[in-house]
Design a protein around this motif. Structure first.
Motif, PDB file in Angstrom:
ATOM      1  N   TRP A  72       1.687  11.919  -8.228  1.00  0.00           N
ATOM      2  CA  TRP A  72       2.584  11.075  -7.424  1.00  0.00           C
ATOM      3  C   TRP A  72       2.214   9.601  -7.640  1.00  0.00           C
ATOM      4  N   TRP A  74       0.802   6.167  -6.553  1.00  0.00           N
ATOM      5  CA  TRP A  74      -0.175   5.812  -5.522  1.00  0.00           C
ATOM      6  C   TRP A  74      -0.423   4.306  -5.537  1.00  0.00           C
ATOM      7  N   LYS A  75      -0.760   3.751  -4.402  1.00  0.00           N
ATOM      8  CA  LYS A  75      -1.050   2.315  -4.311  1.00  0.00           C
ATOM      9  C   LYS A  75      -2.542   2.008  -4.401  1.00  0.00           C
ATOM     10  N   HIS A  76      -3.354   2.926  -3.856  1.00  0.00           N
ATOM     11  CA  HIS A  76      -4.794   2.661  -3.759  1.00  0.00           C
ATOM     12  C   HIS A  76      -5.469   3.031  -5.085  1.00  0.00           C
ATOM     13  N   PRO A  84      -6.907   8.229  -4.455  1.00  0.00           N
ATOM     14  CA  PRO A  84      -6.102   8.073  -3.242  1.00  0.00           C
ATOM     15  C   PRO A  84      -5.721   9.407  -2.612  1.00  0.00           C
ATOM     16  N   VAL A  88      -5.614  11.612   1.576  1.00  0.00           N
ATOM     17  CA  VAL A  88      -4.548  12.416   2.195  1.00  0.00           C
ATOM     18  C   VAL A  88      -5.048  13.827   2.493  1.00  0.00           C
ATOM     19  N   VAL A  91      -6.916  13.680   5.618  1.00  0.00           N
ATOM     20  CA  VAL A  91      -6.010  13.614   6.776  1.00  0.00           C
ATOM     21  C   VAL A  91      -5.554  15.018   7.167  1.00  0.00           C
TER      22      VAL A  91
ATOM     23  N   ALA C  58      -0.520   3.111   3.292  1.00  0.00           N
ATOM     24  CA  ALA C  58       0.778   3.284   2.613  1.00  0.00           C
ATOM     25  C   ALA C  58       0.806   4.587   1.820  1.00  0.00           C
ATOM     26  N   ASP C  59      -0.317   4.937   1.199  1.00  0.00           N
ATOM     27  CA  ASP C  59      -0.383   6.199   0.452  1.00  0.00           C
ATOM     28  C   ASP C  59      -0.250   7.407   1.374  1.00  0.00           C
ATOM     29  N   VAL C  60      -0.915   7.349   2.529  1.00  0.00           N
ATOM     30  CA  VAL C  60      -0.828   8.469   3.480  1.00  0.00           C
ATOM     31  C   VAL C  60       0.610   8.594   3.994  1.00  0.00           C
ATOM     32  N   ALA C  63       2.738  10.005   1.152  1.00  0.00           N
ATOM     33  CA  ALA C  63       2.398  11.404   0.849  1.00  0.00           C
ATOM     34  C   ALA C  63       2.966  12.340   1.919  1.00  0.00           C
ATOM     35  N   LEU C  64       2.867  11.961   3.203  1.00  0.00           N
ATOM     36  CA  LEU C  64       3.406  12.828   4.261  1.00  0.00           C
ATOM     37  C   LEU C  64       4.926  12.937   4.140  1.00  0.00           C
TER      38      LEU C  64
END
Lengths: 132, 132, 132
Positions: A72, A74-76, A84, A88, A91, C58-60, C63-64
């Motif tokens: 996907w 990703w920004k980080h 990154p 997730v 989480v 922003a990635d989280v 992704a969700l």
């Protein structure tokens, strides 16, 4: 607050810490323990103990890698070694778990064990235990 | 520690246990309850109460079945009746939930109810309540 | 029980509430705080603080939104403004988090911050804090 340190061995790994935690709780008459992971790419979950533990842990690891897809956008990613997706996955598993105690040990179900979830290893991780 | 038993009716099911838990808490002056599920293919979550409860519960059930896909390759399949995906769905919902109390009842939001999440039913499940 | 209110600014948003919560905890000698969100389309998680916080949040969020897909068939759509996927995203993050305290502040890891997770904003949200 008690503090444990463990060394993980793989990039993604469910590491059984039940025995380690029970050793630190031994003799306590508290009724609950809060298991807290002070990291953003690791988590804690309860999952299968005993004969099925290895297969279930491998299934959970593989499933979290499929649910949170590394291709996907990703920004980080500003540094070469960023993962990154590991944030997730952390989480989804969560980083704090409150577990009942009985006679100074985790009062788990017969088929339950406590796992540290590593999503950006291998590295040393800290687990903080607070008794209630 | 208080213990409840409930019978689930489907393979995947969000079962509203709010009333059942409140009955057991009745009269308590504790400030928090830890709701703990001693199973590896079940969980606990807070989700929609009232008029939307049935539709939202069905959406959560269907979404968890889509997020954790049964046709993926799995390792925990040594016995015919294994449901490895049910373990991953339980990881995503979690098996311990700490909820504030007020006047001997769950202090939930107006639109919240407490659900046992069954991912490998139907079967009898245990819920352990610890008061703080 | 302490109560905070925050205003979210987007439909999906991880909002850093670490400073806000620490202000309310200031001076407490409690050893733990339970952070509870009385909503069914919002959650609470610990994730990255500091320089990486914005990119990881922003990635989280993204992704969700990918994990819980809005084009799936949904049942909870009887009213035009329903967001059934927001309930599932809230299930994945969780609505209660127990965090150790030290000297009247959240005892987080160096790289951790506390986030309210908005999945159906923008709107005003409530956060309940219970000290142990």
């Amino acid at each position: 607050m008690l503090e444990l340190r463990v060394q993980t061995q793989a990039r993604t790994q469910l590491l059984d810490i039940t025995t380690l935690v029970n050793e630190r709780l031994s003799g306590s008459d508290a009724q609950l323990v809060v298991v807290f992971v002070p990291h953003t790419t690791a988590g804690v979950v309860l999952q299968a103990a005993g004969a099925n533990a290895t297969a279930v842990a491998a299934d959970v690891e593989a499933a979290l890698e499929r649910i949170v897809v590394e291709s996907w956008p990703w920004k980080h990613t500003s540094e070469g070694d960023r993962n990154p997706w590991s944030h997730v996955r952390a989480v989804l598993t969560g980083s704090s778990l409150t577990i009942p105690l009985e006679r100074g040990a985790l009062a788990l179900g017969n088929l339950q064990a406590l796992f540290l979830c590593e999503f950006d290893g291998p590295r040393e991780r800290t687990i903080r235990l607070t008794l209630i």
